[in-house]
Write an enzyme that holds these catalytic residues in place. Structure first.
Site, PDB file in Angstrom:
ATOM      1  N   ASN A   9     -19.411  17.690 -22.331  1.00 53.16           N
ATOM      2  CA  ASN A   9     -18.552  18.722 -21.764  1.00 53.16           C
ATOM      3  C   ASN A   9     -17.797  18.076 -20.605  1.00 53.16           C
ATOM      4  O   ASN A   9     -18.356  17.877 -19.534  1.00 53.16           O
ATOM      5  CB  ASN A   9     -19.418  19.897 -21.282  1.00 53.16           C
ATOM      6  CG  ASN A   9     -18.598  20.998 -20.628  1.00 53.16           C
ATOM      7  OD1 ASN A   9     -17.370  20.982 -20.670  1.00 53.16           O
ATOM      8  ND2 ASN A   9     -19.274  21.957 -20.016  1.00 53.16           N
ATOM      9  N   LYS A  11     -15.445  19.260 -18.917  1.00 52.71           N
ATOM     10  CA  LYS A  11     -14.987  20.227 -17.903  1.00 52.71           C
ATOM     11  C   LYS A  11     -13.533  19.913 -17.518  1.00 52.71           C
ATOM     12  O   LYS A  11     -12.762  19.508 -18.381  1.00 52.71           O
ATOM     13  CB  LYS A  11     -15.937  20.226 -16.701  1.00 52.71           C
ATOM     14  CG  LYS A  11     -17.392  20.421 -17.147  1.00 52.71           C
ATOM     15  CD  LYS A  11     -18.345  20.712 -16.038  1.00 52.71           C
ATOM     16  CE  LYS A  11     -19.740  20.912 -16.638  1.00 52.71           C
ATOM     17  NZ  LYS A  11     -20.735  21.274 -15.652  1.00 52.71           N
ATOM     18  N   HIS A  95     -20.032  29.485 -20.821  1.00 48.13           N
ATOM     19  CA  HIS A  95     -20.577  28.496 -19.876  1.00 48.13           C
ATOM     20  C   HIS A  95     -20.802  29.182 -18.521  1.00 48.13           C
ATOM     21  O   HIS A  95     -20.024  30.055 -18.133  1.00 48.13           O
ATOM     22  CB  HIS A  95     -19.618  27.307 -19.735  1.00 48.13           C
ATOM     23  CG  HIS A  95     -20.252  26.169 -19.000  1.00 48.13           C
ATOM     24  ND1 HIS A  95     -20.321  26.144 -17.631  1.00 48.13           N
ATOM     25  CD2 HIS A  95     -20.887  25.057 -19.447  1.00 48.13           C
ATOM     26  CE1 HIS A  95     -20.975  25.036 -17.268  1.00 48.13           C
ATOM     27  NE2 HIS A  95     -21.320  24.362 -18.343  1.00 48.13           N
ATOM     28  N   GLU A  97     -20.160  28.332 -15.648  1.00 44.20           N
ATOM     29  CA  GLU A  97     -19.002  28.265 -14.751  1.00 44.20           C
ATOM     30  C   GLU A  97     -17.972  29.331 -15.119  1.00 44.20           C
ATOM     31  O   GLU A  97     -17.301  29.885 -14.248  1.00 44.20           O
ATOM     32  CB  GLU A  97     -18.395  26.850 -14.784  1.00 44.20           C
ATOM     33  CG  GLU A  97     -19.310  25.860 -14.065  1.00 44.20           C
ATOM     34  CD  GLU A  97     -19.316  24.445 -14.622  1.00 44.20           C
ATOM     35  OE1 GLU A  97     -18.376  24.071 -15.352  1.00 44.20           O
ATOM     36  OE2 GLU A  97     -20.275  23.706 -14.333  1.00 44.20           O
ATOM     37  N   GLU A 167     -28.913  26.136 -20.550  1.00 49.29           N
ATOM     38  CA  GLU A 167     -28.568  25.365 -19.356  1.00 49.29           C
ATOM     39  C   GLU A 167     -29.032  26.118 -18.112  1.00 49.29           C
ATOM     40  O   GLU A 167     -28.325  27.018 -17.639  1.00 49.29           O
ATOM     41  CB  GLU A 167     -27.049  25.154 -19.281  1.00 49.29           C
ATOM     42  CG  GLU A 167     -26.476  24.446 -20.480  1.00 49.29           C
ATOM     43  CD  GLU A 167     -25.123  23.813 -20.173  1.00 49.29           C
ATOM     44  OE1 GLU A 167     -25.024  22.593 -20.278  1.00 49.29           O
ATOM     45  OE2 GLU A 167     -24.186  24.544 -19.800  1.00 49.29           O
ATOM     46  N   GLY A 173     -25.151  19.829 -12.850  1.00 52.55           N
ATOM     47  CA  GLY A 173     -24.412  19.035 -11.874  1.00 52.55           C
ATOM     48  C   GLY A 173     -25.173  18.770 -10.584  1.00 52.55           C
ATOM     49  O   GLY A 173     -24.612  18.285  -9.608  1.00 52.55           O
ATOM     50  N   SER A 213     -27.815  18.271 -16.052  1.00 48.87           N
ATOM     51  CA  SER A 213     -28.159  16.928 -15.570  1.00 48.87           C
ATOM     52  C   SER A 213     -28.874  16.068 -16.604  1.00 48.87           C
ATOM     53  O   SER A 213     -29.696  15.229 -16.259  1.00 48.87           O
ATOM     54  CB  SER A 213     -28.976  17.010 -14.269  1.00 48.87           C
ATOM     55  OG  SER A 213     -28.180  17.595 -13.242  1.00 48.87           O
TER      56      SER A 213
HETATM   57  P1  PGA Z   1     -24.161  18.403 -16.146  1.00 50.48           P
HETATM   58  O1  PGA Z   1     -23.386  19.642 -16.820  1.00 50.48           O
HETATM   59  O2  PGA Z   1     -24.689  17.563 -17.264  1.00 50.48           O
HETATM   60  O3  PGA Z   1     -23.145  17.704 -15.318  1.00 50.48           O
HETATM   61  O4  PGA Z   1     -25.273  18.988 -15.337  1.00 50.48           O
HETATM   62  C1  PGA Z   1     -23.850  20.241 -17.981  1.00 50.48           C
HETATM   63  C2  PGA Z   1     -22.971  21.418 -18.341  1.00 50.48           C
HETATM   64  O5  PGA Z   1     -22.567  22.164 -17.445  1.00 50.48           O
HETATM   65  O6  PGA Z   1     -22.661  21.637 -19.535  1.00 50.48           O
END
Ligand code: PGA
Length: 253
Positions: A9, A11, A95, A97, A167, A173, A213
């Site tokens: 992803n 982003k 997601h 976010e 997640e 992140g 992560s």
């Molecule tokens: P990350 O993000 O691996 O940077 O923690 C995962 C995601 O939000 O899909």
């Protein structure tokens, strides 16, 4: 056996030129890989170029969001018909976010899931709890509601096609990963909820990815868990060589 699937992803990262060059490098590296589905979720603006750059290879392209209507007065949005018309095969939906910064509700996400399925675009439905929800013992309640409402009114055949990405928001992140045992426990609960909603067969088949992560160091151990079928990878997908290590971890599961 369920298919294994590692999705990146990106982003809101990379320009078109950087995106195309990363996909070309990834396609080259993974050309002989078998028994794994490799997906990259990219910004809308570069989707068409990435679909072209990935043609004939093992990598498939996902959108990171989509409206549920076919067309209309929705400034700034992208429809399932538009994604389909350029060969996008997957879409990341719900997601955390999008839920947090763009106020997406389970009901809205459910409309998108149904629309994606109607257009034969495979949805990756993201669910997960916040830190305070985990700490107050609400994880199950939160994921139960996200699944009940997010996958409402689907037939069994449709439900089987949905990819679920668990997640935990506190792990996204942040560098904090759920321990493999912790992730496995929640994945098992998710499969239990899917059994209750759609029956054993669907629950057995549905792919559940872990995200938050996941990286080159922890991917193998996470994906070794019996209910973890792959990963949704943010930060560690931006560098093709690092992402390749994660993909390989999925292949050896
Ligand atoms: P990350 O993000 O691996 O940077 O923690 C995962 C995601 O939000 O899909």
């Amino acid at each position: 056996m369920r298919r294994k699937m590692v999705a990146g992803n990106w982003k809101m990262n990379k320009t078109n030129i950087e995106g195309v060059s990363a996909i070309k490098e990834l396609v080259k590296l993974t050309k002989d890989y078998k028994n794994i589905d490799i997906i990259i979720g990219a910004p809308t603006i570069m989707l068409e170029a990435l679909v072209k750059a990935s043609e004939g290879g093992t990598v498939k392209i996902a959108a990171q969001n989509m409206h549920y209507k076919e067309s209309g007065a929705f400034t700034g949005e992208t429809s399932p018909a538009m994604l389909k018309s350029i060969g996008v095969e997957y879409v990341i939906l719900g997601h955390s976010e999008r839920r947090e910064y763009f106020f997406e509700t389970n009901q809205f996400i459910n409309e998108k899931i149904k629309a994606a399925l109607a257009y034969e675009i495979t949805p990756i439905l993201c669910i997960g709890e916040k830190l305070e929800e985990r700490e107050t013992g609400k994880t199950f309640e939160v994921i139960f509601k996200q699944l009940k409402e997010g996958m409402a009114n689907l037939t069994k055949e449709e439900a089987k096609k949905v990819i679920i990405a668990y997640e935990p928001i506190w792990a996204i992140g942040t560098g904090k990963t759920a321990t493999p045992a912790m992730a496995e426990e929640t994945h098992k609960e998710i499969r239990g909820i899917i059994t209750e909603m759609f029956g054993e067969e669907v629950a057995h088949e549905v792919i559940i990815q872990y995200g938050g992560s996941m990286n080159a160091n922890n991917a193998a151990e996470l994906m070794a868990q019996s209910n973890i079928d792959g990963g949704l990878v943010g930060g560690a997908s931006l560098d093709v060589k690092v992402f390749d290590v994660v993909i390989k971890a999925g292949m050896t599961k």
